[in-house]
Design a protein around this motif. Structure first.
Motif, short mmCIF file in Angstrom:
data_model
loop_
_atom_site.label_atom_id
_atom_site.label_comp_id
_atom_site.label_asym_id
_atom_site.label_seq_id
_atom_site.Cartn_x
_atom_site.Cartn_y
_atom_site.Cartn_z
N VAL A 194 9.78 -8.73 4.41
CA VAL A 194 10.35 -7.39 4.57
C VAL A 194 11.70 -7.29 3.85
CG1 VAL A 194 11.12 -5.66 6.22
CG2 VAL A 194 9.23 -7.14 6.80
N TRP A 201 12.60 -2.26 -3.09
CA TRP A 201 12.47 -0.80 -3.06
C TRP A 201 13.81 -0.09 -3.15
CZ3 TRP A 201 10.19 -1.77 2.28
CH2 TRP A 201 11.11 -1.47 3.30
N VAL A 207 9.78 3.21 -2.63
CA VAL A 207 9.56 2.95 -1.21
C VAL A 207 8.09 3.09 -0.80
CG1 VAL A 207 10.18 3.62 1.13
CG2 VAL A 207 11.92 3.55 -0.63
N PRO A 208 7.42 4.21 -1.10
CA PRO A 208 6.04 4.34 -0.60
C PRO A 208 5.14 3.22 -1.10
CG PRO A 208 6.83 6.43 -1.49
CD PRO A 208 7.86 5.42 -1.85
N MET A 211 5.94 -0.04 0.63
CA MET A 211 5.52 0.03 2.03
C MET A 211 4.04 -0.31 2.16
SD MET A 211 7.50 0.82 4.37
CE MET A 211 9.20 1.22 4.49
N VAL A 212 3.24 0.29 1.27
CA VAL A 212 1.80 0.05 1.32
C VAL A 212 1.52 -1.42 1.02
CG1 VAL A 212 -0.40 0.61 0.27
CG2 VAL A 212 1.22 2.43 0.80
N LEU A 214 3.50 -3.90 1.49
CA LEU A 214 3.99 -4.68 2.62
C LEU A 214 2.97 -4.67 3.77
CD1 LEU A 214 6.51 -6.19 3.32
CD2 LEU A 214 7.55 -4.09 4.10
N LEU A 215 2.50 -3.47 4.11
CA LEU A 215 1.53 -3.36 5.20
C LEU A 215 0.26 -4.12 4.86
CD1 LEU A 215 1.98 0.32 6.35
CD2 LEU A 215 2.20 -1.70 7.75
N PHE B 122 -5.65 -1.18 12.11
CA PHE B 122 -4.51 -1.13 11.22
C PHE B 122 -3.20 -1.11 12.01
CE2 PHE B 122 -1.45 1.09 8.56
CZ PHE B 122 -1.51 0.30 7.44
N ALA B 126 -0.36 -4.26 12.13
CA ALA B 126 0.83 -4.13 11.29
C ALA B 126 2.06 -4.42 12.14
CB ALA B 126 0.90 -2.72 10.72
N PRO B 127 3.05 -5.13 11.57
CA PRO B 127 4.27 -5.42 12.34
C PRO B 127 5.01 -4.13 12.71
CG PRO B 127 4.18 -6.73 10.34
CD PRO B 127 3.08 -5.73 10.24
N VAL B 130 7.74 -2.93 10.30
CA VAL B 130 7.26 -2.33 9.06
C VAL B 130 6.80 -0.89 9.32
CG1 VAL B 130 5.62 -2.56 7.18
CG2 VAL B 130 6.62 -4.59 8.16
N PHE B 134 8.26 2.46 7.69
CA PHE B 134 7.32 3.40 7.11
C PHE B 134 7.66 4.82 7.54
CE2 PHE B 134 3.12 4.88 5.89
CZ PHE B 134 2.78 3.99 4.89
N LEU B 138 9.44 7.62 5.04
CA LEU B 138 8.47 8.53 4.45
C LEU B 138 8.45 9.90 5.11
CD1 LEU B 138 5.64 6.05 3.54
CD2 LEU B 138 7.62 6.77 2.25
#
Lengths: 243, 287
Positions: A194, A201, A207-208, A211-212, A214-215, B122, B126-127, B130, B134, B138
């Protein structure tokens, strides 16, 4: 390799999706370093917490009431306080107390993250192993005892192997949680996934996309762990025990 | 002698009992034994000892650590209440959304079932941090509806971010509970001409409430502890305030007392919940 980099560079030009980690070698190196740090942190905590958890579960069956109580207290304490506050407590409050060796702190942020997360996971592992040990039938222990096994031998050679197998599904969950909890190390600037992604980022302003990535990385790690544990579970299965 | 050999000789190996066969809902299940109330006392002892030690070590000219803690307690309490507010809102949101998602997982239409399965998996895997990032990055910081601009402050975004994993886990609890009701009840209801919706609402769900309560409470405790994550994304909750206090005072001897003070608060809030959860679990398991 070049083709992949080329494609992602083309993708950026064509659609604006900016995945620098695939074509910028500096970003790629940072991302990989973060990925490896996450894996390393998880591995350290995993091994230590399993060993300490087994020890704690054994101590919980101790004949000395004081030992039993302190283990129970330790477990209750670490399970009912926020992991982040624990981490801050270790890093910010206990950290400065540690002596310095050659001008460098004895434990860096990575070291404190290992200590803090290990203790947290030990509390969970101890509880899981304890339930596993309780699930081992008394008759087994008595049988082993009548065959002349000592207390430690019974634990090592009879109870623990069975308890480990019973505990497998719960341990898988715990392991998944451990990997998810390593993200907290971000707060004390451990260069894990992270943290590195955040650096990328904030410099690349993507960022987007990050983020994707990372996930998906975490979902990927968790998926691999789930499969590996299922394989291990099947591998260790004892006929007549479990399904 | 190997386990296998002993097992073969004695042939006394039953299947593992239910304790561990529980579904994942119990991930971070409730705390240690009931008699561990002493732990609170132990934590209190650490806290008091650190305060006393720091007090003794403090130079006479400076304010004692105990005084500083007393001085900052109202502010810390404000922060802590904010954490509780975030946890309550996130739990309410997560439960409402999770109930919907959980019912979607029981749908008779495969696409709805599949999509809700994917969502659940999902958000469960996911942590939290994070997910929080997100949502924070966003979502816009304000909405414009017609001519009115509605601000969308950080803490509401953090609440939404924390509600997401709760939603997925509540969905899992709902699904698990509904599936734990014997199929015979569905069949009996059907033979009495109940529709699927009627069966679910009037027969199945009322029985599920009892089974869902302990894991749901457990998740509430986990959520309350997770609200401290909001400090990482800049919400002024108790951890942020603690950081600011230590910065403002600039006293290293304050660090251990103040962090154990915050730990103690969370422990005093979460431990009773976990004890209560255990009791409920034990009581429902008997029947």
């Amino acid at each position: 390799m070049d083709d992949i980099a080329g494609w992602f560079r083309w993708l950026h030009g064509a659609s604006g999706i900016k995945l620098t980690i695939f074509y910028d070698s500096y970003d790629r190196a940072r991302f990989l370093q973060g990925f490896l740090t996450t894996l390393r942190l998880s591995a350290f905590c995993l091994i230590l917490s399993v060993v300490l958890g087994a020890l704690a579960a054994w101590l919980q069956g101790s004949r000395i009431a004081g030992v039993r109580r302190s283990v129970t207290g330790f477990v209750a304490l670490f399970r009912n306080t926020p992991p982040l506050v624990q981490l801050y407590f270790f890093y910010f409050a206990l950290g400065p107390l540690l002596p310095k060796v050659g001008g460098m702190p004895l434990l860096g942020s990575f070291g404190w993250a290992v200590v803090s997360l290990t203790l947290l996971e030990t509390a969970f592992a101890a509880e899981i192993f304890r339930a596993g040990i309780e699930a081992v039938p008394k008759a087994m222990v008595e049988a082993a005892s009548s065959l002349g096994f000592s207390r430690w031998q019974i634990y090592r050679q009879v109870v623990l192997p069975l308890a480990v197998r019973v505990s497998m599904p719960a341990m898988t969950n715990n392991l998944v949680n451990l990997v998810k909890t390593t993200t907290l190390a971000y707060a004390i600037a451990v260069p894990e996934l992270v943290y590195m992604s955040a650096q990328i980022w904030s410099e690349q302003v993507n960022v987007p996309e990050m983020m994707v990535v990372l996930l998906l990385s975490y979902v990927g790690i968790v998926g691999v762990i789930n499969h590996a544990m299922q394989w291990l579970e099947a591998r260790l299965a004892v006929p007549g025990f479990g399904q | 002698m190997s386990v296998r050999a002993i097992a073969a000789k004695l042939d006394v190996l039953p299947r593992p009992r239910g304790v561990l066969a529980r579904p994942r809902a119990g991930d971070r299940s409730s705390g240690g034994g009931l008699f561990a109330a002493r732990t609170g006392a132990a934590l209190l002892a650490v806290f008091v000892a650190s305060v006393v030690l720091a007090q003794v070590q403090a130079a006479p000219a400076k304010a004692g650590v105990a005084e500083l803690l007393v001085k900052w307690t109202p502010l810390l309490a404000q922060g802590f209440l904010f954490n509780l507010l975030i946890s309550a809102l996130a739990m309410a949101l997560g439960t409402a959304a999770g109930a919907l998602l959980g019912s979607a997982r029981l749908s008779l239409h495969p696409p709805i079932r599949g999509a809700s399965w994917l969502l659940t998996q999902f958000f469960r895997n996911a942590p939290w941090l994070v997910l929080l990032f997100f949502v924070m990055f966003l979502l816009p910081f304000e909405f414009t509806v017609g001519r009115v601009t509605v601000p969308f402050p950080d803490w509401i975004k953090a609440t939404l971010g924390l509600a997401l994993p709760i939603m997925a886990n509540v969905a899992e609890i709902v699904r698990g509970a509904v599936q734990s009701i014997p199929t015979a009840q569905w069949e009996a209801a059907r033979s009495l001409a109940f529709s699927r919706r009627q069966t679910l609402w009037q027969i199945i769900l009322p029985q599920c409430i009892k089974r869902m309560l302990p894991p749901w409470m457990n998740w509430y405790a986990i959520l309350t502890m997770a609200t401290t994550l909001a400090s990482i994304v800049g919400v002024s909750e108790v951890m942020t305030i603690t950081g600011r206090i230590t910065n403002a005072e600039g006293r290293t001897d304050l660090l251990i007392p103040i962090y154990s003070y915050v730990l103690l608060w969370f422990f005093l809030y979460c431990y009773p919940i976990s004890v209560w959860t255990r009791r409920l679990e034990a009581r429902y398991a008997e029947r």
